[in-house]
Design a protein around this motif. Sequence first.
Motif: not given
Length: 90
Positions: A73-80, A83-90
């Motif tokens: 699973k990937r979740i991408v969201f803008s912090i500003s 800055i963009v955060a990418l959360i990855v579950a392996y």
Amino acid sequence: MKADYLEESLLRELEERLLQPDVRKSAKDIMDLLADEFIEFGSSGRVFNKQQIIESLQNEPIQPPGRPHHVNKRIVFSISSQIVALIVAY
């Protein structure tokens, strides 16, 4: 705030490149792919910077053929705006 489609597509492409065994073993490729300000929050709660990730991947055992890293699973969201955060579950 949710990242736009182009940001999400770009980050997905870059993350997939980081999963390729030849890229993982190339310090130069990793340096090119990760921002100098890169921070990874591991599942253990430990925090890693760019240099620590490069060193860790250099010492990582080579993944056997046919057993590539798999992203669940990937979740991408803008912090500003910068800055963009990418959360990855392996």
